[in-house]
Write a protein that holds these residues in place. Structure first.
Motif, short mmCIF file in Angstrom:
data_model
loop_
_atom_site.label_atom_id
_atom_site.label_comp_id
_atom_site.label_asym_id
_atom_site.label_seq_id
_atom_site.Cartn_x
_atom_site.Cartn_y
_atom_site.Cartn_z
N TYR A 134 12.26 22.30 3.77
CA TYR A 134 12.30 22.72 5.18
C TYR A 134 11.29 23.82 5.47
CZ TYR A 134 15.99 19.74 6.83
OH TYR A 134 16.70 18.64 7.23
N ARG A 135 10.97 24.65 4.50
CA ARG A 135 9.95 25.68 4.71
C ARG A 135 8.60 25.01 5.00
NH1 ARG A 135 10.46 28.55 0.00
NH2 ARG A 135 12.38 29.40 0.81
N GLN A 136 8.28 23.95 4.27
CA GLN A 136 7.04 23.22 4.53
C GLN A 136 7.09 22.50 5.87
OE1 GLN A 136 6.76 20.61 1.18
NE2 GLN A 136 5.76 22.13 -0.11
N ARG A 137 8.24 21.94 6.18
CA ARG A 137 8.38 21.12 7.39
C ARG A 137 8.32 21.95 8.67
NH1 ARG A 137 12.46 16.15 8.34
NH2 ARG A 137 12.31 16.13 10.59
N ILE A 138 8.94 23.11 8.69
CA ILE A 138 9.02 23.88 9.94
C ILE A 138 8.05 25.05 9.98
CG2 ILE A 138 11.41 23.23 10.30
CD1 ILE A 138 12.28 25.96 9.41
#
Length: 167
Positions: A134-138
């Protein structure tokens, strides 16, 4: 009384569409909508183990439990008997098809990310992997799309709660 000794396996299930490293959230959501539910995943894995190992695969297939499934990050957390861990891992490597919500199936690759001896270490590994995803995604959404950013943060909070509730 003797307790059942188990291993916890964190597995990522990738399809052809999710193998390429892009961060298009809309595409990830479309792929996640097609993937089956936790119950269907359990049935598919049990069938794959039984077909791969034959009669010897009946025990690990019946005792396998899917404790966590997230279609967005494509992560599975499996609980398997300790003495059958190697066989289940080999079967997951050979597992090649996943039925979709429509009447078709897709080719998949199942990668075992970690094998843990306790629920505590498995949860720690799953949390680390989910947070990284999620860190990469958002990461890029903060400034561009505030509503989508807030929606993804809520999803992340729900997933963290689900992982922490695993016993």
């Amino acid at each position: 009384m003797v307790r059942l000794k188990t291993r916890w396996m964190l597995v990522r299930v990738d399809t052809r569409e999710t193998m390429a490293p892009t961060f298009d959230g809309d595409r990830d959501d479309r792929v996640a909508d097609d993937l089956p539910s936790r119950k269907d995943i359990t049935t598919c894995i049990r069938q794959a183990i039984s077909s791969t190992l034959g009669v010897a695969g009946e025990r690990p297939a019946s005792e396998l439990q899917v404790r966590f499934w997230d279609p967005n990050s494509r992560l599975l957390l499996l609980r398997v008997p300790r003495d059958e861990c190697g066989r289940v891992r080999a079967s997951l490597t050979l597992w090649g098809h996943l039925p979709l919500s429509s009447s078709s199936s897709c080719r998949i690759v199942a990668s075992v990310l970690s094998v843990n001896g306790s629920a505590r270490t498995a949860k720690r590994s799953a949390l680390h992997t989910i947070q990284k995803y999620y860190r990469q995604r958002i990461g890029a959404m903060v400034k561009t799309n505030r509503k989508r950013f807030e929606k993804e943060c809520k999803k992340l909070q729900e997933l963290i709660g689900m992982i922490q509730a695993i016993d």
